[in-house]
Motif scaffolding. Structure first.
Motif, PDB file in Angstrom:
ATOM      1  N   ASN A 283       0.842  -1.189   0.000  1.00  0.00           N
ATOM      2  CA  ASN A 283       0.000   0.000   0.000  1.00  0.00           C
ATOM      3  C   ASN A 283       0.881   1.244   0.000  1.00  0.00           C
ATOM      4  O   ASN A 283       1.504   1.573   1.018  1.00  0.00           O
ATOM      5  N   ALA A 284       0.921   1.930  -1.127  1.00  0.00           N
ATOM      6  CA  ALA A 284       1.778   3.117  -1.239  1.00  0.00           C
ATOM      7  C   ALA A 284       1.371   4.205  -0.249  1.00  0.00           C
ATOM      8  O   ALA A 284       2.210   5.009   0.182  1.00  0.00           O
ATOM      9  N   ASP A 285       0.083   4.239   0.122  1.00  0.00           N
ATOM     10  CA  ASP A 285      -0.395   5.290   1.023  1.00  0.00           C
ATOM     11  C   ASP A 285       0.178   5.176   2.428  1.00  0.00           C
ATOM     12  O   ASP A 285       0.077   6.124   3.220  1.00  0.00           O
ATOM     13  N   THR A 286       0.756   4.025   2.782  1.00  0.00           N
ATOM     14  CA  THR A 286       1.337   3.889   4.122  1.00  0.00           C
ATOM     15  C   THR A 286       2.677   4.613   4.244  1.00  0.00           C
ATOM     16  O   THR A 286       3.178   4.790   5.353  1.00  0.00           O
ATOM     17  N   THR A 288       4.177   8.041   4.112  1.00  0.00           N
ATOM     18  CA  THR A 288       3.709   9.426   4.149  1.00  0.00           C
ATOM     19  C   THR A 288       4.899  10.385   4.147  1.00  0.00           C
ATOM     20  O   THR A 288       5.930  10.125   4.770  1.00  0.00           O
ATOM     21  N   TRP A 296       6.715   5.597   7.893  1.00  0.00           N
ATOM     22  CA  TRP A 296       6.053   4.328   7.562  1.00  0.00           C
ATOM     23  C   TRP A 296       5.795   3.621   8.887  1.00  0.00           C
ATOM     24  O   TRP A 296       6.751   3.318   9.616  1.00  0.00           O
ATOM     25  N   ASP A 328       2.408   7.925 -11.592  1.00  0.00           N
ATOM     26  CA  ASP A 328       1.951   7.245 -10.380  1.00  0.00           C
ATOM     27  C   ASP A 328       1.932   8.187  -9.176  1.00  0.00           C
ATOM     28  O   ASP A 328       1.014   8.145  -8.346  1.00  0.00           O
ATOM     29  N   LEU A 332      -1.296   9.448  -6.857  1.00  0.00           N
ATOM     30  CA  LEU A 332      -1.328   9.381  -5.387  1.00  0.00           C
ATOM     31  C   LEU A 332      -1.508  10.762  -4.753  1.00  0.00           C
ATOM     32  O   LEU A 332      -1.450  10.907  -3.526  1.00  0.00           O
ATOM     33  N   ASN A 333      -1.678  11.784  -5.624  1.00  0.00           N
ATOM     34  CA  ASN A 333      -1.846  13.171  -5.178  1.00  0.00           C
ATOM     35  C   ASN A 333      -0.638  13.673  -4.390  1.00  0.00           C
ATOM     36  O   ASN A 333      -0.775  14.513  -3.489  1.00  0.00           O
ATOM     37  N   LEU A 334       0.534  13.163  -4.766  1.00  0.00           N
ATOM     38  CA  LEU A 334       1.766  13.611  -4.118  1.00  0.00           C
ATOM     39  C   LEU A 334       2.458  14.697  -4.924  1.00  0.00           C
ATOM     40  O   LEU A 334       3.355  15.375  -4.431  1.00  0.00           O
TER      41      LEU A 334
END
Length: 335
Positions: A283-286, A288, A296, A328, A332-334
């Motif tokens: 999970n890329a969202d983990t 931050t 992480w 990508d 992920l809105n990064l």
């Protein structure tokens, strides 16, 4: 590249430190397999994009450096182009050293051709198979001394070299014993014209067998961290998080995983199991990234710590696509 861009000033400092000059563009290599002229045109174009701060060197085989001559004018009108050249290598130490001398001559010619507007200051090359087969400390140490002597005789001012070692259970388990030879060679380099020796980790390829296991990659990262030896990665790291590849029926490593594991290992003195846990994250969202740094789970690193680890430990990764990682990150809105 997509037309829409996130305001560059809104990118979290932790993410910027993490991704600063992280991608070595290898558009000439599979699966992209672009002609050299198209790959170089892409590279020069990417250097005008808002995401150019993520872009590092252009990857090219040393034997093809002369083919850059038609780009002299385009290159000269831009900031100097950094190159990571792929050396010829050799199956034995003698064959390697003979090819290495020829490679250094080609690098010299390239610098002269472009009046120093190109900087071929990094080499990626396979460790001779004869050394990998046994993978023992003393033969590797003698080989590194011979490489250092060849550099000294040639007089090239600076060339960092990342030696590719295929990751197997055997080589991964022996890295803690072998990498001190790299660290010793680096410690004996003259300052400031240091040529730093490091490890190249292949994280994938065009066959399922080329994807190393989580344990093998974890052992390599921990060994580099504990010995102070830099690594660069290559192949298979187009996407941020670990994910399943339907074509090869394997799990692909992610660049958040590999480089996040390196940063956090350096900050928290993680063992192989601790690094492996980060490498398994899907999970890329983990992961931050904030004003203060990255996190992480319970593990965090400051912006300064991230920058230090990227400079001293986790160098970059080669990718035949620059657009896929950027797209990508936008998803992920990064960015």
């Amino acid at each position: 590249m997509n037309a829409q861009h996130t305001d560059d000033t809104l990118i979290a400092p932790g993410l910027r430190a993490f991704l600063q000059r992280i991608v070595d563009y290898a558009g000439m290599f599979p699966p992209a397999d672009l002609p050299l002229h198209e790959a170089m045109e892409n590279f020069l174009s990417y250097r005008t994009e808002p995401e150019r701060w993520m872009l590092n060197r252009f990857v090219i085989p040393v034997k093809r450096l002369t083919e850059l001559r038609p780009f002299r004018q385009a290159i000269a009108s831009n900031p100097p182009v950094g190159l990571s050249v792929l050396g010829q290598g050799g199956a034995t130490v003698d064959a390697f050293l003979e090819a290495f001398t020829a490679d250094l001559d080609r690098i010299d010619t390239c610098i002269e051709d472009h009046n120093s507007h190109v900087r071929p200051d990094v080499m990626e090359v396979r460790l001779p198979a004869s050394l990998v087969d046994s993978f023992e400390t003393q033969p590797v140490a003698r080989f590194l001394d011979a490489v250092d002597s060849a550099l000294a005789r040639h007089g090239l001012a600076h060339l960092d070299i990342f030696f590719e070692v295929p990751l197997t259970d055997h080589t991964a388990s022996e890295l803690p014993q072998v990498l001190p030879a790299f660290a010793s060679a680096n410690a004996n380099q003259p300052v400031p014209e240091q040529s730093i020796l490091g490890l190249k980790i292949r994280c994938g390829g065009m066959e399922a067998e080329l994807f190393p296991s989580v344990d093998q990659v974890a052992r390599a990262i921990v060994a580099c961290c504990n010995t102070g030896v830099r690594f660069k990665a290559t192949a298979g790291l187009h996407h941020p998080a670990r994910h399943h590849d339907e074509q090869y029926e394997v799990m692909r490593h992610g660049f958040f995983n590999v480089f996040g594991a390196a940063v956090l290992a350096a900050e928290h003195d993680l063992d192989v199991d601790g690094v492996a846990a980060i490498l398994r994250e899907e999970n890329a969202d983990t992961f931050t990234f904030t004003q203060e740094g990255m996190q992480w789970g319970p593990l965090s690193a400051s912006v300064e710590d991230i920058s230090h680890s990227r400079a001293a430990l986790a160098h970059s990764f080669g990718s035949c696509s620059f657009e896929e990682p950027v797209d990508d990150l936008r998803a992920l809105n990064l960015m």
